[in-house]
Write an enzyme that holds these catalytic residues in place. Structure first.
Site, PDB file in Angstrom:
ATOM      1  N   HIS A 196       0.841  -1.207   0.000  1.00  0.00           N
ATOM      2  CA  HIS A 196       0.000   0.000   0.000  1.00  0.00           C
ATOM      3  C   HIS A 196       0.865   1.242   0.000  1.00  0.00           C
ATOM      4  O   HIS A 196       2.059   1.185   0.310  1.00  0.00           O
ATOM      5  CB  HIS A 196      -0.890  -0.005   1.247  1.00  0.00           C
ATOM      6  CG  HIS A 196      -0.090   0.099   2.511  1.00  0.00           C
ATOM      7  ND1 HIS A 196       0.398  -1.010   3.161  1.00  0.00           N
ATOM      8  CD2 HIS A 196       0.353   1.156   3.200  1.00  0.00           C
ATOM      9  CE1 HIS A 196       1.090  -0.623   4.215  1.00  0.00           C
ATOM     10  NE2 HIS A 196       1.092   0.690   4.263  1.00  0.00           N
ATOM     11  N   THR A 214       0.761   4.641   1.972  1.00  0.00           N
ATOM     12  CA  THR A 214       0.108   5.360   3.076  1.00  0.00           C
ATOM     13  C   THR A 214      -0.123   6.819   2.685  1.00  0.00           C
ATOM     14  O   THR A 214       0.791   7.466   2.176  1.00  0.00           O
ATOM     15  CB  THR A 214       1.008   5.320   4.341  1.00  0.00           C
ATOM     16  OG1 THR A 214       1.311   3.972   4.668  1.00  0.00           O
ATOM     17  CG2 THR A 214       0.333   5.987   5.528  1.00  0.00           C
ATOM     18  N   HIS A 267       5.157   6.639  -1.412  1.00  0.00           N
ATOM     19  CA  HIS A 267       5.930   5.420  -1.704  1.00  0.00           C
ATOM     20  C   HIS A 267       5.165   4.181  -1.266  1.00  0.00           C
ATOM     21  O   HIS A 267       4.184   4.281  -0.531  1.00  0.00           O
ATOM     22  CB  HIS A 267       7.249   5.463  -0.933  1.00  0.00           C
ATOM     23  CG  HIS A 267       7.021   5.325   0.540  1.00  0.00           C
ATOM     24  ND1 HIS A 267       6.631   6.395   1.319  1.00  0.00           N
ATOM     25  CD2 HIS A 267       7.049   4.240   1.362  1.00  0.00           C
ATOM     26  CE1 HIS A 267       6.449   5.970   2.562  1.00  0.00           C
ATOM     27  NE2 HIS A 267       6.688   4.665   2.618  1.00  0.00           N
ATOM     28  N   THR A 312       6.262   0.676   0.688  1.00  0.00           N
ATOM     29  CA  THR A 312       7.328  -0.081   1.354  1.00  0.00           C
ATOM     30  C   THR A 312       7.314  -1.510   0.825  1.00  0.00           C
ATOM     31  O   THR A 312       6.284  -2.187   0.885  1.00  0.00           O
ATOM     32  CB  THR A 312       7.115  -0.099   2.884  1.00  0.00           C
ATOM     33  OG1 THR A 312       7.190   1.238   3.363  1.00  0.00           O
ATOM     34  CG2 THR A 312       8.174  -0.943   3.584  1.00  0.00           C
TER      35      THR A 312
END
Ligand code: 2AM
Length: 217
Positions: free
Chosen positions: A69, A71, A148, A150
């Protein structure tokens, strides 16, 4: 009471469609595998191991957890500053549950994290908190720079680090540091920014469907 505390999620974000998650994970694994074999990477191996002669298996070095995902707002169940305001924002409420197309424009690796840079559209920026970059200590980078996904963290490293690592690389670029061009790979061009910071700018951005939603955990 505990019920009110539960009314805000751990975070809001864009959640990648599960079939695309596998594709992104594979791309990331392939990149790590290739990076691992490059002479240029071996030359700077001590960034990762602390000792020049030791070997590192990057695929083992990073641990991936949970669903992929991007965030938007970390709310910490309401304890994070601005969490309530974000959750009550008209655009957030309006677009909650909608589908988006995220564009992944680069992959980056540091001794702490591996991630994908997300290039946000104007509409997607409407869901981006105004202070996300400032909160991370970056005042001069454009809004959305921190966006971004992760892909993995080294042992004992928290995922919040991924966005900070990305901002560090973007700050170097903004300061005029070109980095050291390493080579043209199939996926794009690889640049080294010192201290174990590697950036692969993708030739073709990876477009992936994602749902704007929240995670309670
Ligand atoms: P990430 O966005 O870099 O992956 C749950 O911990 C999620 O919230 C993770 O996805 C994590 O990092 C993100 N997160 C944790 N703490 C955060 C913080 N202080 N600011 C922004 N995002 C955070």
């Amino acid at each position: 009471g505990p019920l009110e505390e539960m009314s805000l999620p751990l975070f809001f974000g864009w959640f990648l469609l599960s079939s695309v998650q596998d594709k992104v994970r594979c791309t990331s694994m392939d990149f790590l595998k290739t990076l691992d074999t490059l002479e240029a990477f071996k030359k700077h191996l001590s960034d990762f191991t602390g000792k020049a002669e030791k070997e590192v298996d990057l695929e083992q070095y990073f641990q991936a957890k949970g669903t992929l995902h991007c965030t938007t707002k970390f709310c910490d169940y309401g304890k994070a500053p601005g969490a309530k305001e974000y959750a009550q924002n008209t655009t957030v409420k309006e677009l909650y549950g909608s589908a988006f197309e995220l564009s992944l424009s680069a992959l980056f690796v540091t001794p702490r994290t591996v991630g994908a840079r997300v290039s946000l559209t104007e509409e997607q920026l409407l869901l981006w908190p105004a202070d996300a970059e400032e909160e991370a200590g970056s005042t001069s980078l454009p809004r959305g720079s921190r966006a971004h996904i992760t892909l993995g963290c080294a042992e004992h490293v928290e995922p919040v680090q991924t966005g900070l690592d990305l901002l560090e690389i973007l700050t170097l670029q903004q300061e005029g540091q070109q980095g050291e061009p390493i080579e043209e790979m199939e996926l794009g061009s690889l640049t080294y920014y010192g201290e174990g910071r590697w950036l692969l700018t993708l030739r073709e951005p990876i477009c992936t469907p994602a749902c704007f939603s929240s995670f309670y955990g």
